[in-house]
Enzyme design. Structure first.
Site, PDB file in Angstrom:
ATOM      1  N   VAL A   1       6.210  -0.846  31.185  1.00  0.00           N
ATOM      2  CA  VAL A   1       5.247   0.115  30.620  1.00  0.00           C
ATOM      3  C   VAL A   1       4.738   1.106  31.666  1.00  0.00           C
ATOM      4  CG1 VAL A   1       4.506  -1.445  28.757  1.00  0.00           C
ATOM      5  CG2 VAL A   1       3.223  -1.419  30.923  1.00  0.00           C
TER       6      VAL A   1
ATOM      7  N   ASN B   1      -0.098  -5.691  24.952  1.00  0.00           N
ATOM      8  CA  ASN B   1      -0.406  -6.963  25.605  1.00  0.00           C
ATOM      9  C   ASN B   1      -0.067  -6.964  27.099  1.00  0.00           C
ATOM     10  OD1 ASN B   1      -0.604 -10.018  25.900  1.00  0.00           O
ATOM     11  ND2 ASN B   1       1.577  -9.653  26.265  1.00  0.00           N
TER      12      ASN B   1
ATOM     13  N   TYR C   1      -9.445  -5.475  38.713  1.00  0.00           N
ATOM     14  CA  TYR C   1      -8.947  -6.055  37.459  1.00  0.00           C
ATOM     15  C   TYR C   1      -9.993  -5.862  36.355  1.00  0.00           C
ATOM     16  CZ  TYR C   1      -7.356  -9.226  33.886  1.00  0.00           C
ATOM     17  OH  TYR C   1      -6.949  -9.738  32.669  1.00  0.00           O
TER      18      TYR C   1
ATOM     19  N   LYS D   1      -9.931  -3.647  32.703  1.00  0.00           N
ATOM     20  CA  LYS D   1     -10.219  -4.197  31.367  1.00  0.00           C
ATOM     21  C   LYS D   1     -11.453  -3.528  30.740  1.00  0.00           C
ATOM     22  CE  LYS D   1      -6.700  -6.927  30.924  1.00  0.00           C
ATOM     23  NZ  LYS D   1      -5.722  -6.747  29.853  1.00  0.00           N
TER      24      LYS D   1
ATOM     25  N   PRO E   1     -10.017 -12.174  25.451  1.00  0.00           N
ATOM     26  CA  PRO E   1     -10.047 -13.612  25.719  1.00  0.00           C
ATOM     27  C   PRO E   1     -10.725 -13.943  27.039  1.00  0.00           C
ATOM     28  CG  PRO E   1      -7.770 -12.763  25.489  1.00  0.00           C
ATOM     29  CD  PRO E   1      -8.678 -11.608  25.706  1.00  0.00           C
TER      30      PRO E   1
ATOM     31  N   VAL F   1      -7.406 -18.363  29.441  1.00  0.00           N
ATOM     32  CA  VAL F   1      -6.220 -18.776  28.678  1.00  0.00           C
ATOM     33  C   VAL F   1      -5.209 -19.280  29.697  1.00  0.00           C
ATOM     34  CG1 VAL F   1      -4.450 -18.057  27.019  1.00  0.00           C
ATOM     35  CG2 VAL F   1      -6.617 -16.797  27.151  1.00  0.00           C
TER      36      VAL F   1
ATOM     37  N   THR G   1      -1.952 -19.433  31.081  1.00  0.00           N
ATOM     38  CA  THR G   1      -0.644 -18.759  31.037  1.00  0.00           C
ATOM     39  C   THR G   1      -0.174 -18.648  32.480  1.00  0.00           C
ATOM     40  OG1 THR G   1      -1.618 -16.574  31.343  1.00  0.00           O
ATOM     41  CG2 THR G   1      -1.341 -17.289  29.077  1.00  0.00           C
TER      42      THR G   1
ATOM     43  N   PHE H   1      -0.755 -16.163  34.125  1.00  0.00           N
ATOM     44  CA  PHE H   1      -1.661 -15.148  34.689  1.00  0.00           C
ATOM     45  C   PHE H   1      -2.176 -15.522  36.083  1.00  0.00           C
ATOM     46  CE2 PHE H   1      -5.928 -13.462  35.374  1.00  0.00           C
ATOM     47  CZ  PHE H   1      -5.760 -12.114  35.123  1.00  0.00           C
TER      48      PHE H   1
HETATM   49  C1  8X3 Z   1      -8.130 -12.910  32.362  1.00  0.00           C
HETATM   50  C2  8X3 Z   1      -9.360 -13.688  32.163  1.00  0.00           C
HETATM   51  O1  8X3 Z   1     -11.473 -14.629  33.232  1.00  0.00           O
HETATM   52  O2  8X3 Z   1      -9.416 -14.734  34.520  1.00  0.00           O
HETATM   53  O3  8X3 Z   1      -8.208 -11.715  31.704  1.00  0.00           O
HETATM   54  O4  8X3 Z   1     -10.521 -12.641  34.211  1.00  0.00           O
HETATM   55  S1  8X3 Z   1     -10.217 -13.926  33.617  1.00  0.00           S
END
Ligand code: 8X3
Length: 255
Positions: free
Chosen positions: A63, A89, A155, A159, A185, A188, A190, A192
């Site tokens: 993207v 997403n 980050y 968001k 959310p 979660v 994942t 991430f």
């Molecule tokens: C990810 C959630 O709480 O780790 O968007 O920032 S957090």
């Protein structure tokens, strides 16, 4: 005559929330365009699901690449052209350092993916939705777009931008039958955190230690719920946290 199922375009489908969302829409008979910068996992997902649903199109898409994004949308096969639902997403978090110690290259990756990538895809998809007076843009935001936490800086800012853009889009689309949603959310489980900590699996595991995080399926269910409300009903914002979480920094750990 039986109503044709809607076409859903989902970015970041190689794993986690994107993967589960693609799977859920596919299992419910939607036509699904599964985009990912890693092509193999989306090819495999198609193979897994195609017996139940033949209307699946995996595409390779980063993207962040503006030209490629517009080209990909322009060259979609005829039967996938009229996208009804876009799920933005694809997103990434990198590092948890204080701003003064942060890595500007990693900031660029986050800004390019989470803000600019979302904008490019939305800009490429929207005109046809406007023309058809039908559509739904669903952005995957985050609790990090509502509260900041130590080391979250860039980050969180990306968001916060997603939340701002969701609201701005709803304003710009007033009078047109296009819905806009941000799903935000909390924790979660994942890949991430593994990506955020640059492959340090031990550190990533600690993020969810002693608590029960959300699963990607929980978020996929929420996306599906928002997308399947009657046309007059627009869920603009949805915040979902684990029962063990009460805010960006409030987590109940049983250890
Ligand atoms: C990810 C959630 O709480 O780790 O968007 O920032 S957090």
């Amino acid at each position: 005559m039986k109503k044709e199922k809607d076409i859903v375009f989902i970015t970041g489908c190689s794993s986690g929330i994107g993967y589960e969302t693609a799977k859920l829409f596919a299992e419910n008979g939607f036509k699904v365009i599964m985009a990912s910068r890693n092509f193999k996992p989306v090819i495999n997902l198609k193979k897994k699901l195609e017996k139940k649903n033949p209307f699946l199109l995996p595409i390779e898409l980063d993207v962040r690449n503006k030209e490629k994004v517009f080209e990909a949308i322009e060259t979609l096969p005829k039967e996938f052209k009229n996208i009804d639902i876009l799920v933005n997403n694809a997103g990434i978090g990198l590092g948890l350092e204080k701003l003064q110690d942060g890595n500007p290259e990693e900031w660029e990756t986050m800004i390019d993916t989470n803000i600019k990538g979302l904008l490019f895809v939305t800009r490429a998809v929207l005109p046809n939705m406007v023309k058809r007076n039908k559509g739904h843009i669903i952005n995957i935001g985050s609790v990090a777009g509502r509260e900041v936490y130590p080391g979250g800086n860039v980050y969180c800012a990306t968001k916060f931008a997603v939340k701002g853009l969701t609201k701005a889009l709803k304003v710009d689309l007033l009078g047109i039958n296009i819905r806009v949603t941000t799903i935000d959310p909390g924790m979660v489980e994942t890949n991430f955190s593994n990506v955020r900590f640059r492959g340090d699996r031990e550190r990533a595991k600690k993020v969810y230690e002693g608590m029960t995080p959300l699963t990607p399926k929980d978020i996929a269910d929420a996306v599906y719920f928002c997308a399947t409300r009657p046309p007059h009903c627009n869920i603009l914002e949805l915040v979902i946290m684990p029962t063990d979480q009460s805010g960006a920094v409030f987590v109940n750990r049983r250890t």
